[in-house]
Scaffold this motif. Structure first.
Motif, PDB file in Angstrom:
ATOM      1  N   VAL A  47      -5.682   5.303  -4.394  1.00  0.00           N
ATOM      2  CA  VAL A  47      -5.725   4.627  -3.108  1.00  0.00           C
ATOM      3  C   VAL A  47      -7.151   4.570  -2.565  1.00  0.00           C
ATOM      4  O   VAL A  47      -7.484   3.715  -1.735  1.00  0.00           O
ATOM      5  N   TYR A 101      -4.836   3.475   5.661  1.00  0.00           N
ATOM      6  CA  TYR A 101      -3.603   3.605   4.880  1.00  0.00           C
ATOM      7  C   TYR A 101      -2.488   4.191   5.739  1.00  0.00           C
ATOM      8  O   TYR A 101      -1.352   3.687   5.751  1.00  0.00           O
ATOM      9  N   GLU A 107       0.826  -1.209   0.000  1.00  0.00           N
ATOM     10  CA  GLU A 107       0.000   0.000   0.000  1.00  0.00           C
ATOM     11  C   GLU A 107       0.860   1.259   0.000  1.00  0.00           C
ATOM     12  O   GLU A 107       0.482   2.271  -0.585  1.00  0.00           O
TER      13      GLU A 107
END
Length: 226
Positions: A78, A175, A70
């Motif tokens: 994203v 994230y 990620e």
């Protein structure tokens, strides 16, 4: 030397001219907007270090690999899962351009922040840590660039798609948390990045040039069903 300069010029020509930044250093001054990071020997500093060791002991291989993967995503894609099917930058040129602007602005602001605070990355402070990913030539860690990026983008994207704002902000938090799970940042690096990113989004929305790009993206997303 001449060949090197020629290669640089060729790359620059392919990328096209850089747009001037909309935010001045005075618009986003890290020394005024962020507190200094905690000292390593403070209670908070020791607690954050222990948290990283705890994550290292308990994270699974899959969690580490996911967090590392990620971290390689550095654009608004994203948020694809939060936005839903069809959120593809190839189909959304105005949206892509808007968030390229956000990316350039937050990168410049983060560079100023890192240069001001000079906080070492966790594994530089404690060589017994083993974070995910490539450890060569680490920059400073405060504020987290990834956290700043994702929250600056989230603050704009949530305005563009208010109905999806909860999913967008949850995605940003997940994230950013991956940077701690992966051992790339102390928790306070990420918290500072969240604060910094949200401020950058606010300041950009005050700029008429950015507002014009924002409304073009808004029309595009509405037409695409977002």
């Amino acid at each position: 030397m001449l060949l090197t300069l020629a290669a640089i010029a060729l790359v620059a020509a392919k990328e096209g001219p850089q747009q001037p930044l909309l935010l001045t250093p005075g618009d986003v001054d890290p020394s005024l907007l962020l507190p200094p990071p905690p000292a390593m020997d403070s209670t908070q500093g020791r607690s954050e270090l222990e948290q990283l060791h705890r994550f290292e002991r308990t994270r699974s291989t899959a969690e580490a690999e996911n967090a590392a993967a990620e971290g390689k995503i550095k654009d608004v894609s994203v948020f694809a899962a939060a936005m839903g099917p069809g959120f593809s930058l190839d189909r959304l040129p105005a949206t892509r351009a808007l968030f390229a602007t956000v990316r350039a602005e937050e990168q410049a602001a983060v560079e100023r922040g890192k240069a001001h605070f000079h906080r070492d990355r966790p594994w530089v402070s404690d060589a017994t840590l083993h974070p995910c990913g490539n450890l060569e030539n680490p920059d400073f860690g405060y504020p987290s660039g990834h956290a700043t990026m994702v929250f600056s983008m989230a603050s704009i994207l949530a305005r563009l798609s208010p109905a999806k704002a909860p999913a967008i902000m949850a995605r940003a938090a997940g994230y950013a948390n991956g940077r701690v799970v992966c051992g790339r940042h102390f928790r306070s690096d990420v918290v500072a990045g969240q604060t910094y990113g949200m401020i950058i989004g606010e300041r950009l929305m005050e700029k008429p040039t950015f507002q014009a790009r924002f409304y073009e993206a808004a029309k595009e997303l509405k037409a695409a069903g977002f």
